[in-house]
Design a protein around this motif. Structure first.
Motif, short mmCIF file in Angstrom:
data_model
loop_
_atom_site.label_atom_id
_atom_site.label_comp_id
_atom_site.label_asym_id
_atom_site.label_seq_id
_atom_site.Cartn_x
_atom_site.Cartn_y
_atom_site.Cartn_z
N GLY A 1 0.92 -0.99 -0.06
CA GLY A 1 0.03 0.07 0.00
C GLY A 1 0.96 1.43 0.01
O GLY A 1 1.97 1.32 0.65
N LEU A 2 0.30 2.27 -0.67
CA LEU A 2 1.19 3.66 -0.77
C LEU A 2 0.19 4.50 -0.61
O LEU A 2 -0.72 4.57 -1.39
CB LEU A 2 1.87 3.64 -2.03
CG LEU A 2 3.11 4.54 -2.41
CD1 LEU A 2 4.27 3.87 -1.07
CD2 LEU A 2 3.90 4.46 -3.61
N GLU A 3 0.28 5.55 0.23
CA GLU A 3 -0.49 6.62 0.48
C GLU A 3 0.10 7.91 -0.37
O GLU A 3 1.33 7.99 0.01
CB GLU A 3 -1.01 6.84 1.84
CG GLU A 3 -2.03 7.98 1.77
CD GLU A 3 -2.47 8.29 3.12
OE1 GLU A 3 -2.60 7.09 4.00
OE2 GLU A 3 -3.08 9.26 3.46
N ARG A 4 -0.74 8.74 -1.27
CA ARG A 4 -0.10 9.88 -1.55
C ARG A 4 -1.10 11.26 -1.14
O ARG A 4 -2.52 11.04 -1.22
CB ARG A 4 -0.23 9.98 -3.07
CG ARG A 4 0.69 8.79 -3.60
CD ARG A 4 0.76 8.76 -5.15
NE ARG A 4 1.42 10.23 -5.41
CZ ARG A 4 2.87 10.30 -5.66
NH1 ARG A 4 3.57 9.34 -5.42
NH2 ARG A 4 3.36 11.43 -5.88
N ARG A 5 -0.55 12.11 -1.09
CA ARG A 5 -1.42 13.37 -0.61
C ARG A 5 -0.65 14.61 -1.28
O ARG A 5 0.33 15.05 -1.22
CB ARG A 5 -1.40 13.81 0.82
CG ARG A 5 -2.43 13.04 1.95
CD ARG A 5 -2.29 13.35 3.18
NE ARG A 5 -2.87 12.29 4.08
CZ ARG A 5 -3.76 12.73 5.17
NH1 ARG A 5 -4.05 13.82 5.23
NH2 ARG A 5 -4.27 11.72 5.60
N PHE A 6 -1.83 15.41 -1.92
CA PHE A 6 -1.28 16.92 -2.26
C PHE A 6 -2.48 17.58 -2.37
O PHE A 6 -3.61 17.20 -2.97
CB PHE A 6 -0.55 16.62 -3.56
CG PHE A 6 -0.19 17.71 -4.35
CD1 PHE A 6 1.14 18.30 -3.87
CD2 PHE A 6 -1.01 18.57 -5.32
CE1 PHE A 6 1.69 19.62 -4.35
CE2 PHE A 6 -0.65 19.91 -5.73
CZ PHE A 6 0.84 20.47 -5.09
N GLY A 7 -2.36 18.83 -1.99
CA GLY A 7 -3.54 19.78 -2.03
C GLY A 7 -4.55 19.14 -1.29
O GLY A 7 -4.28 18.75 0.00
N GLY A 8 -5.81 18.88 -1.71
CA GLY A 8 -6.72 18.48 -0.99
C GLY A 8 -7.15 16.88 -1.30
O GLY A 8 -7.83 16.25 -0.77
N GLU A 9 -6.06 16.38 -2.16
CA GLU A 9 -6.30 15.01 -2.63
C GLU A 9 -5.63 14.03 -1.60
O GLU A 9 -4.36 14.20 -1.35
CB GLU A 9 -5.90 14.93 -4.22
CG GLU A 9 -6.95 15.27 -5.13
CD GLU A 9 -6.61 14.81 -6.54
OE1 GLU A 9 -7.64 14.71 -7.50
OE2 GLU A 9 -5.46 14.78 -6.76
N ARG A 10 -6.31 12.74 -1.69
CA ARG A 10 -5.75 11.70 -0.69
C ARG A 10 -5.96 10.47 -1.59
O ARG A 10 -6.97 10.18 -1.84
CB ARG A 10 -6.13 11.77 0.48
CG ARG A 10 -5.67 10.88 1.58
CD ARG A 10 -6.11 11.09 3.13
NE ARG A 10 -5.76 10.04 3.73
CZ ARG A 10 -6.59 9.03 4.54
NH1 ARG A 10 -7.75 9.68 4.66
NH2 ARG A 10 -6.48 8.06 5.17
N LEU A 11 -4.81 9.90 -1.74
CA LEU A 11 -4.93 8.51 -2.54
C LEU A 11 -4.26 7.47 -2.08
O LEU A 11 -3.13 7.58 -1.42
CB LEU A 11 -4.51 8.70 -4.09
CG LEU A 11 -4.24 7.48 -4.95
CD1 LEU A 11 -5.06 7.73 -6.24
CD2 LEU A 11 -2.83 7.31 -5.40
N VAL A 12 -5.00 6.21 -1.90
CA VAL A 12 -4.15 5.14 -1.53
C VAL A 12 -4.28 4.04 -2.73
O VAL A 12 -5.29 3.89 -3.44
CB VAL A 12 -4.85 4.27 -0.32
CG1 VAL A 12 -4.30 3.20 -0.18
CG2 VAL A 12 -4.95 5.29 0.99
N GLY A 13 -3.02 3.53 -2.94
CA GLY A 13 -2.81 2.63 -4.03
C GLY A 13 -2.38 1.13 -3.12
O GLY A 13 -1.90 1.05 -2.34
N LEU A 14 -3.20 0.26 -3.73
CA LEU A 14 -2.95 -1.13 -3.20
C LEU A 14 -2.49 -2.02 -4.33
O LEU A 14 -3.23 -2.16 -5.33
CB LEU A 14 -4.41 -1.66 -2.50
CG LEU A 14 -4.73 -0.86 -1.23
CD1 LEU A 14 -6.40 -1.21 -0.99
CD2 LEU A 14 -3.80 -0.94 -0.37
N PHE A 15 -1.70 -2.88 -4.15
CA PHE A 15 -0.97 -3.73 -4.98
C PHE A 15 -0.97 -4.98 -4.58
O PHE A 15 -0.21 -5.53 -3.64
CB PHE A 15 0.21 -3.34 -5.57
CG PHE A 15 0.15 -1.81 -6.01
CD1 PHE A 15 -0.29 -1.45 -7.17
CD2 PHE A 15 0.46 -0.86 -5.02
CE1 PHE A 15 -0.47 -0.04 -7.56
CE2 PHE A 15 0.18 0.70 -5.12
CZ PHE A 15 -0.20 0.83 -6.64
N ASN A 16 -1.69 -6.06 -5.34
CA ASN A 16 -1.60 -7.40 -4.66
C ASN A 16 -0.49 -8.28 -5.53
O ASN A 16 -0.56 -8.34 -6.75
CB ASN A 16 -2.77 -8.22 -4.98
CG ASN A 16 -3.03 -9.69 -4.54
OD1 ASN A 16 -1.93 -10.19 -3.93
ND2 ASN A 16 -4.19 -10.29 -4.56
#
Ligand code: GLC
Length: 620
Positions: A561-576
């Motif tokens: 899992g990798l989380e990214r934040r910029f400005g108001g955006e928040r994203l989580v990437g998940l990779f199996n």
């Protein structure tokens, strides 16, 4: 009163920039060379004439980039690397096919070596015999400039290799040195007996233990020995001689003035040699790179330096220099690349998480070039200390496992790689193969393969690309990977290539196969448009900018899992990274699946085998 105050001539951009850099440059130069002659003055006049030779369109580009210094940190950059001969036959062929690159969404193009290099003794172009001449079968310098101009008109930045550690034995300096010219000899490392070379061999690791053992070559005609860290026909340059530094920097600036936007400093950790050391990453290398950076800052400030530092993790980041005194503007994310492949073979993400923790801890000014494959082998430069401490895994047996897995020897493996430079003494083989062949697409296309094998292989291919696109920096595809090109086994039949298994993933781009991208349901179609979609999402969301905040997040043993934040955006990437379905509870709330637009409840996220998610938790 200052008598000159009213009559001072306008200060050129060159003088202004020189003034800003002068003290540091002079200090570094004198510290390294204790220059008592006029080498530094020569260096400065060389910089001036390179500035004067820079055409107006490139100077304007410099100004634009100075006004927007983070132009290369955008989430809209998408790279591809290629051999011009494989892709378009020659440079004009590449120029004629730029529309394909646009279709791929590529706006950063790395052209593999294209300067003159003797056939059969070229190491894929990495033995340059003339830094000012394009290899005739690829075209001319004018063709290269025309290609650069056309790329610029389409908003594509160009990167070119600069092979600075060595020249071909057929470079005029080497030829003159062979004939006994003492000045030419002082540009290389010559010895008339084996005493010093043998001393070096005690501490210098071998680069090509099988294909080119040792770091020195006996020259029969001169009855002397010359230093050759790579192949015997690649003679190491001696940067302790300021003439070498001056002339090689001039060559670098010459290429920049042909319109290159990024110069790749090939094998840069090797450029300073000292007895009793490994001859890698010595402090003087950093001084030299910093001075090259200053030279670019003065002559062509829009041009970036990409360092090829294929070293263990702790040795890589120092090549960024500091924020005030940068060395390389970009580096390959080599450890993440090989740790990613380790994770494919082990289905265990813990080492990758540990690696990403280190990458994420670097200041976000450090810009990486992310990739799954390049023209070279995959060297297993993993954090073995960590593996031993946490998993009791030792380096030699683990490398053997990885190589067995990726060459398809391990029971159940679908991978089709080949070993590279197997050093039986150290159990140190490295690995070659295209992404598609390594993830099992080649095996899955065999007539007797079960139908689900292809689904699984394509899923793994897409998951790995999505993983690469989630990392901060510039993602760079290896030409052919966008349509799942397989290994090229024909290289075995070519006597000039057969000994070097890197040619297995350096095949000619198969245009006929690539045409199938237009036919729905084909492997090519699924990968090509799958990637396009990912790239478009990446370009549309600022959360993918390289100055976003990033940290590892969530997941389980097989899910990264990798989380990214910029400005108001928040994203989580998940990779199996496994072929099994994994269910995760990520707490309360709902997120948007950026690929489908669907809502995903976080307390029950289901990832099928090799599945991945880009989940948007917050938007601006
Ligand atoms: C770099 C290149 C590699 C080449 C070597 C010697 O590592 O990537 O292909 O063999 O330098 O120039």
């Amino acid at each position: 009163m200052n008598q000159h105050s009213n009559v001072s001539a306008p200060v050129s951009a060159f003088e202004q920039r020189l003034e800003q850099c002068y003290n540091e440059l002079k200090w570094l130069y004198h510290e390294l060379y204790q220059d008592k002659g006029n080498a530094f003055d020569y260096f400065l006049s060389m910089l001036k004439s390179c500035y004067e030779g820079r055409k107006q369109s490139l100077r304007s580009l410099d100004e634009q980039r100075l006004a927007q210094p983070d132009w290369y940190r955008s989430n809209k950059l998408m790279g591809m690397m290629m051999y011009p001969s494989n892709f378009g036959g020659n440079l004009n062929g590449v120029r004629e096919r730029l529309d394909y690159l646009e279709e791929c969404g590529v706006n950063y193009l790395h052209l593999m070596p294209l300067l003159d290099s003797p056939e059969g003794k070229s190491d894929g172009g990495y033995a340059v015999s003339d830094f000012r001449k394009v290899r005739p079968d690829l075209g001319t310098m004018e063709d290269l400039e025309a290609l650069a101009d056309e790329c610029h008109s389409k908003g594509i930045a160009l990167c070119l290799d600069f092979v600075l550690n060595h020249t071909s034995e057929e470079h005029p300096w080497a030829k003159a040195a062979r004939e006994g010219d003492p000045i030419a000899r002082s540009r290389y490392f010559f010895y008339n007996d084996w005493v010093i070379p043998n001393e070096f061999e005690k501490t210098v690791p071998q680069v090509f233990p099988t294909t080119a053992p040792g770091s020195f070559t006996w020259l029969d005609d001169c009855q002397e020995i010359v230093m050759t860290s790579f192949y015997p026909f690649q003679w190491d340059l001696n940067y302790a001689n300021p003439m070498v530094f001056n002339d090689m920097t001039e060559n670098l600036l010459y290429l920049a003035n042909r319109g290159m936007d990024v110069i790749r400093l090939d094998a840069v950790p090797y450029i300073w040699k000292e007895l009793g050391t490994t001859c890698r990453n010595l402090p003087q290398v950093h001084t030299l790179v910093r001075m090259m950076h200053l030279a670019c800052q003065i002559v062509c400030p829009g041009v970036l330096l990409l360092g090829e530092v294929v070293m263990e993790p702790a040795k890589v980041a120092p090549y960024f220099g500091t924020v005030e005194k940068p060395e390389c503007d970009m580096l390959y994310n080599v450890t993440t690349m090989c740790t990613t492949w380790h994770t494919v073979a082990t289905r265990n993400v813990h080492l990758l998480r540990h690696q990403m923790d280190q990458v994420c801890a670097l200041p976000n000014t450090c810009l990486f070039q992310n990739y799954l494959r390049c023209h070279d082998d995959i060297g297993w430069g993993l954090d073995y200390k960590w593996l031993l401490e946490h998993y009791g895994q030792d380096e030699v047996s683990h490398k053997k496992y990885l190589n067995d897995w990726f060459t398809g020897k391990w029971p159940g493996s679908w991978s089709r790689g080949e070993l590279y430079n197997d050093d039986p003494r150290l159990g140190d083989a490295r690995l070659c193969g295209t992404t598609a062949s390594l993830v099992g697409i080649e095996t899955a296309l065999a007539p007797d393969a079960p139908p689900q094998a292809l689904e699984q292989a394509i899923a793994c291919d897409m998951m790995l690309h999505a993983w690469m696109l989630t990392q901060s920096g510039i993602p760079v595809l290896y030409s052919g990977d966008e349509v799942g090109q397989l290994n090229d086994n024909d290289y075995h039949n070519d006597p000039l290539k057969a000994d070097d298994s890197r040619y297995i993933h350096r095949g000619v781009f198969d245009w006929e196969m690539a045409e199938k991208r237009h036919t729905p349901g084909t492997v090519q179609n699924r990968i090509f448009y799958g990637l396009r979609k990912l790239e478009q999402i990446r370009a549309a969301h600022p959360v993918f900018r390289s100055d976003a905040q990033v940290w590892t997040w969530g997941g389980d043993d097989a899910v990264m899992g990798l989380e990214r934040r910029f400005g108001g955006e928040r994203l989580v990437g998940l990779f199996n990274f496994s072929e099994q379905t994994h269910k995760l509870n990520l707490g309360k709330g709902v997120a948007e699946d950026l690929l489908t637009g669907a809502a995903v409840w976080l307390d029950e996220v289901t990832l099928p085998g090799y599945g991945f998610y880009w989940l948007l938790l917050e938007r601006s």
